[in-house]
Scaffold this active site. Structure first.
Site, PDB file in Angstrom:
ATOM      1  N   ASP A  51      -6.746   4.019  -3.745  1.00 18.20           N
ATOM      2  CA  ASP A  51      -5.678   3.903  -4.731  1.00 18.20           C
ATOM      3  C   ASP A  51      -6.169   3.187  -5.991  1.00 18.20           C
ATOM      4  O   ASP A  51      -6.796   2.121  -5.904  1.00 18.20           O
ATOM      5  CB  ASP A  51      -4.516   3.108  -4.105  1.00 18.20           C
ATOM      6  CG  ASP A  51      -3.165   3.450  -4.716  1.00 18.20           C
ATOM      7  OD1 ASP A  51      -3.138   4.110  -5.767  1.00 18.20           O
ATOM      8  OD2 ASP A  51      -2.148   3.063  -4.133  1.00 18.20           O
ATOM      9  N   ASP A  52      -5.872   3.768  -7.166  1.00 19.88           N
ATOM     10  CA  ASP A  52      -6.215   3.146  -8.459  1.00 19.88           C
ATOM     11  C   ASP A  52      -7.696   2.778  -8.526  1.00 19.88           C
ATOM     12  O   ASP A  52      -8.068   1.644  -8.851  1.00 19.88           O
ATOM     13  CB  ASP A  52      -5.361   1.898  -8.697  1.00 19.88           C
ATOM     14  CG  ASP A  52      -3.935   2.230  -9.078  1.00 19.88           C
ATOM     15  OD1 ASP A  52      -3.580   3.410  -9.076  1.00 19.88           O
ATOM     16  OD2 ASP A  52      -3.164   1.298  -9.364  1.00 19.88           O
ATOM     17  N   CYS A 114       0.233   8.153  -9.038  1.00 23.22           N
ATOM     18  CA  CYS A 114       0.222   8.172  -7.569  1.00 23.22           C
ATOM     19  C   CYS A 114       0.716   9.449  -6.905  1.00 23.22           C
ATOM     20  O   CYS A 114      -0.059  10.219  -6.339  1.00 23.22           O
ATOM     21  CB  CYS A 114       1.039   6.993  -7.060  1.00 23.22           C
ATOM     22  SG  CYS A 114       0.475   5.392  -7.679  1.00 23.22           S
ATOM     23  N   LYS A 169      -0.848   5.198   2.674  1.00 21.67           N
ATOM     24  CA  LYS A 169       0.185   5.482   1.672  1.00 21.67           C
ATOM     25  C   LYS A 169       0.488   6.977   1.621  1.00 21.67           C
ATOM     26  O   LYS A 169      -0.399   7.795   1.382  1.00 21.67           O
ATOM     27  CB  LYS A 169      -0.311   4.979   0.312  1.00 21.67           C
ATOM     28  CG  LYS A 169       0.601   5.300  -0.860  1.00 21.67           C
ATOM     29  CD  LYS A 169       0.008   4.722  -2.137  1.00 21.67           C
ATOM     30  CE  LYS A 169       0.738   5.197  -3.372  1.00 21.67           C
ATOM     31  NZ  LYS A 169       0.163   4.636  -4.617  1.00 21.67           N
ATOM     32  N   HIS A 171       3.844   8.564   0.012  1.00 22.13           N
ATOM     33  CA  HIS A 171       4.418   8.698  -1.334  1.00 22.13           C
ATOM     34  C   HIS A 171       4.869  10.114  -1.689  1.00 22.13           C
ATOM     35  O   HIS A 171       4.940  10.475  -2.870  1.00 22.13           O
ATOM     36  CB  HIS A 171       3.435   8.187  -2.397  1.00 22.13           C
ATOM     37  CG  HIS A 171       4.136   7.471  -3.513  1.00 22.13           C
ATOM     38  ND1 HIS A 171       3.482   6.726  -4.472  1.00 22.13           N
ATOM     39  CD2 HIS A 171       5.463   7.366  -3.825  1.00 22.13           C
ATOM     40  CE1 HIS A 171       4.349   6.213  -5.320  1.00 22.13           C
ATOM     41  NE2 HIS A 171       5.560   6.598  -4.946  1.00 22.13           N
ATOM     42  N   SER A 194       3.904   3.099  -2.777  1.00 21.98           N
ATOM     43  CA  SER A 194       2.967   2.090  -3.272  1.00 21.98           C
ATOM     44  C   SER A 194       3.347   0.703  -2.769  1.00 21.98           C
ATOM     45  O   SER A 194       4.521   0.384  -2.585  1.00 21.98           O
ATOM     46  CB  SER A 194       2.948   2.092  -4.806  1.00 21.98           C
ATOM     47  OG  SER A 194       2.447   3.312  -5.305  1.00 21.98           O
ATOM     48  N   HIS A 303      -4.778  -0.903  -5.382  1.00 18.79           N
ATOM     49  CA  HIS A 303      -3.526  -1.015  -6.138  1.00 18.79           C
ATOM     50  C   HIS A 303      -3.033  -2.456  -6.079  1.00 18.79           C
ATOM     51  O   HIS A 303      -3.182  -3.128  -5.064  1.00 18.79           O
ATOM     52  CB  HIS A 303      -2.489  -0.079  -5.514  1.00 18.79           C
ATOM     53  CG  HIS A 303      -1.318   0.248  -6.388  1.00 18.79           C
ATOM     54  ND1 HIS A 303      -0.394  -0.699  -6.786  1.00 18.79           N
ATOM     55  CD2 HIS A 303      -0.900   1.425  -6.928  1.00 18.79           C
ATOM     56  CE1 HIS A 303       0.527  -0.123  -7.542  1.00 18.79           C
ATOM     57  NE2 HIS A 303       0.237   1.163  -7.648  1.00 18.79           N
ATOM     58  N   ASN A 356      -6.485   8.197  -8.934  1.00 20.19           N
ATOM     59  CA  ASN A 356      -6.500   8.160 -10.398  1.00 20.19           C
ATOM     60  C   ASN A 356      -7.387   7.007 -10.830  1.00 20.19           C
ATOM     61  O   ASN A 356      -7.869   6.230 -10.005  1.00 20.19           O
ATOM     62  CB  ASN A 356      -5.087   8.000 -10.987  1.00 20.19           C
ATOM     63  CG  ASN A 356      -4.245   6.940 -10.344  1.00 20.19           C
ATOM     64  OD1 ASN A 356      -3.248   7.240  -9.688  1.00 20.19           O
ATOM     65  ND2 ASN A 356      -4.629   5.677 -10.486  1.00 20.19           N
TER      66      ASN A 356
END
Length: 610
Positions: A51-52, A114, A169, A171, A194, A303, A356
């Protein structure tokens, strides 16, 4: 698997250690009686989805940033320094995947935020087709449209021998019809959304930089609990969050605990360890049954809020972000060891990437875009993010690694234009599963890239933050009178139609190398400059300018020719959309329907504080 995992979910991984081991021994022993282990005819698949995660947050990417085609020595400033820039990688386990397989330098997420990014990976289709162009929240009544097919659903439809599991996660909706168990997965263990969509129980970690009281502001039993300090409503990680909600840990369809014990301060078992143990159980059980598996492992790392176990404090020498990254790498090590122990390492395609790029407004709690600076945004536009939530390269160009011993050459590097959109078509091809003929796919089967016979990949990729298309028929045409997507990437040219948005603080500032990155974003800075749509896009030559610093001169022969190519592929894409089966996600939400184990508590708490 169902017996052991259900027990682990019910009593918690910490309490399950002895009991589940005994049950597993009986289960595996019974399964192995008078049988001979056979090798599945098709490979297994493991997706590790971070994530991120910025391109530069993978150690080997950081150490080789200058070698990326189009990188410029004079544009590798402080902003592109990575968390292993002292020559010591803090992601050795993930680096080992690259050393044993293929590392991509031009790999992209299907969106820059996300849920749309996850939908793109699961379906092989952009948000313009699958309908997910924004994030679902705690009260969402729907999710990824049910007519869309996930990787797991395709496998179950045509290759039911696959054991499928989603960890981490999700989502993409938790109501019936949208829940992972309704989208082709046999097993699920993770968080609905998230980790900053509500509060968690933790005594440490770095906050969202706009929430100064987060470290002392845990989930209360009620509004009078120990007189907690309350952040503003815009701050997700505090008890005064917009949803009056704490993040639940869900096992299949059951709330295991709420709020999730993110750092192990309540239960003694950190979430990343529980994820790794569950994933290892899936791998071992599939191997013992001589069945292939598809395991989708979607971490909450990195994240915000950043949380890691106490044993990783100061482990990286790079602050809380680096320590969180080190914990992630350790969990990956556990899962890779499980492949080896189960003797399925050579029959498993492992795919490592992120959803991302890094959020630039998180200051020191966000990662590195590497050499993908979006420099024009910082200089020509005078500020604004070029990471997550943007269509600059740093928003969607992410780490990409693939390992399959004996099939993918060890230590190979691919500069082919590739994407998470390619996962579904590639997995389908390798599993012998046909793609449905009633829809278009934006992803391609990249088997030829993996075996080294294709060095080009895609001719074209399209980008918007949520993968959306700006068309009058979608109600978004008024936002963009000039373009179908925010950005278009050809093999050598990048067209930017939309600029000027994104937080204008920390790494979203003017890009001065002396700008401190550990200051907080003020509310007005989080909005950034007013988005601007360009009638004639900025065009960048990606063979020499991956920092997106110097747009081609308008009116020059190079610009004129490149612009004609961009207009042509946009016209083709419009025709593809017009003739496709498309969907639009229903974003209706009602907080009365959020996941809640105790509606009488202000944040749905059902686990007591110590």
């Amino acid at each position: 698997l169902s017996v052991v995992s259900a027990m682990a979910v019910a009593v918690g991984m910490r309490g399950c250690v002895v009991l589940c081991f005994l049950v597993a021994a009986v289960f595996v022993g019974a399964a192995g009686t008078n049988t001979t282990k056979t090798t599945p005819s098709h490979p297994s698949f493991l997706i590790l989805f971070v994530d991120d995660w910025g391109y530069g947050d993978l150690g080997i990417n950081c150490l080789t940033a200058k070698q990326v085609p189009g990188a410029r020595e004079d544009l590798l400033d402080k902003e592109s320094s990575c968390f292993s820039d002292d020559g010591r990688s803090i992601t050795p386990s993930m680096d080992s995947l690259a050393a044993d397989g293929m590392r991509f330098t031009d790999f992209h997420a299907g969106a820059a935020v996300c849920a749309p990014s996850r939908a793109a990976l699961q379906t092989g289709r952009l948000g313009a087709r699958n309908g997910v162009t924004g994030n679902f929240g705690p009260g969402s009544l729907y999710g990824l449209p049910t007519a869309e097919l996930t990787i797991a659903q395709l496998l179950k439809r045509h290759a039911p021998e696959y054991i499928t599991a989603a960890v981490g996660k999700w989502h993409l909706g938790m109501k019936p019809g949208f829940h992972p168990l309704d989208r082709g997965y046999d097993h699920y263990f993770g968080l609905p959304e998230s980790i900053d969509y509500g509060c968690t129980d933790t005594k440490m970690g770095a906050p969202d930089s706009g929430c100064p009281h987060w470290p002392v502001d845990r989930c209360p039993r009620n509004k009078q609990d120990h007189n907690p300090q309350w952040d503003d409503a815009v701050c997700h990680p505090g008890p005064n969050n917009p949803w009056a909600y704490s993040i639940p840990l869900v096992g299949n369809r059951t709330i295991v605990e709420q709020p999730v014990d993110a750092d192990g301060s309540r239960t003694g078992q950190h979430l990343s360890d529980r994820y790794a143990a569950f994933a290892a159980d899936v791998i071992a059980s599939a191997a013992s049954a001589s069945r292939p598996f598809f395991l989708y492992m979607a971490w909450s790392h990195t994240h915000v809020p950043l949380v890691h176990a106490a044993k990783f404090t100061n482990a990286s020498g790079k602050g809380v972000f680096g320590d969180t990254l080190a914990e992630l790498d350790d969990a990956v090590k556990t899962i890779l060891a499980a492949l080896n122990t189960a003797d399925v390492e050579n029959s498993t395609l492992v795919l490592l990437t992120g959803d991302n790029g890094p959020p630039e407004d998180q200051c020191d709690w966000g990662g590195s875009k590497g050499p993908f600076l979006g420099r024009w945004q910082k200089t020509g536009q005078k500020g604004g993010s070029a990471g997550k939530l943007t269509s600059w390269e740093g928003g969607h160009r992410v780490p990409g690694v693939a390992r399959w011993p004996g099939v993918i050459a060890a230590g190979s590097v691919s500069h082919a234009l590739t994407s998470t959109l390619d996962y579904l078509p590639t997995i389908a091809a390798l599993a012998g599963v046909p793609l449905p003929a009633d829809r278009h796919f934006d992803g391609h089967d990249i088997t030829a890239v993996l075996n080294g016979t294709d060095t080009v990949g895609h001719d074209t990729l399209f980008f918007s933050v949520g993968g959306e298309a700006y068309e009058p028929s979608t109600g978004m045409g008024l936002l963009s009178p000039t373009a179908l997507f925010e950005a278009v990437r050809l093999t050598d040219i990048k067209a930017m139609f939309r600029v000027g948005y994104g937080p204008q603080c920390c790494r979203g500032s003017n890009g001065d190398a002396n700008t401190p990155f550990n200051v907080s974003c003020q509310p007005h800075q989080r909005l950034g400059p007013v988005p601007l749509w360009l009638e004639t896009p900025l065009l960048f030559n990606m063979t020499v300018d991956i920092a997106e610093a110097f747009p081609l001169t308008q009116g020059s022969p190079e610009h004129t020719q490149a612009l004609a190519r961009v207009r042509h592929v946009l016209s083709d894409m419009q025709h593809s959309l017009d003739t496709d089966m498309r969907h639009k996600a229903n974003m209706t939400h009602d907080l009365l329907h959020k996941l809640c184990c105790n509606a009488s508590n202000v944040v749905c708490r059902c686990n007591e504080l110590p």
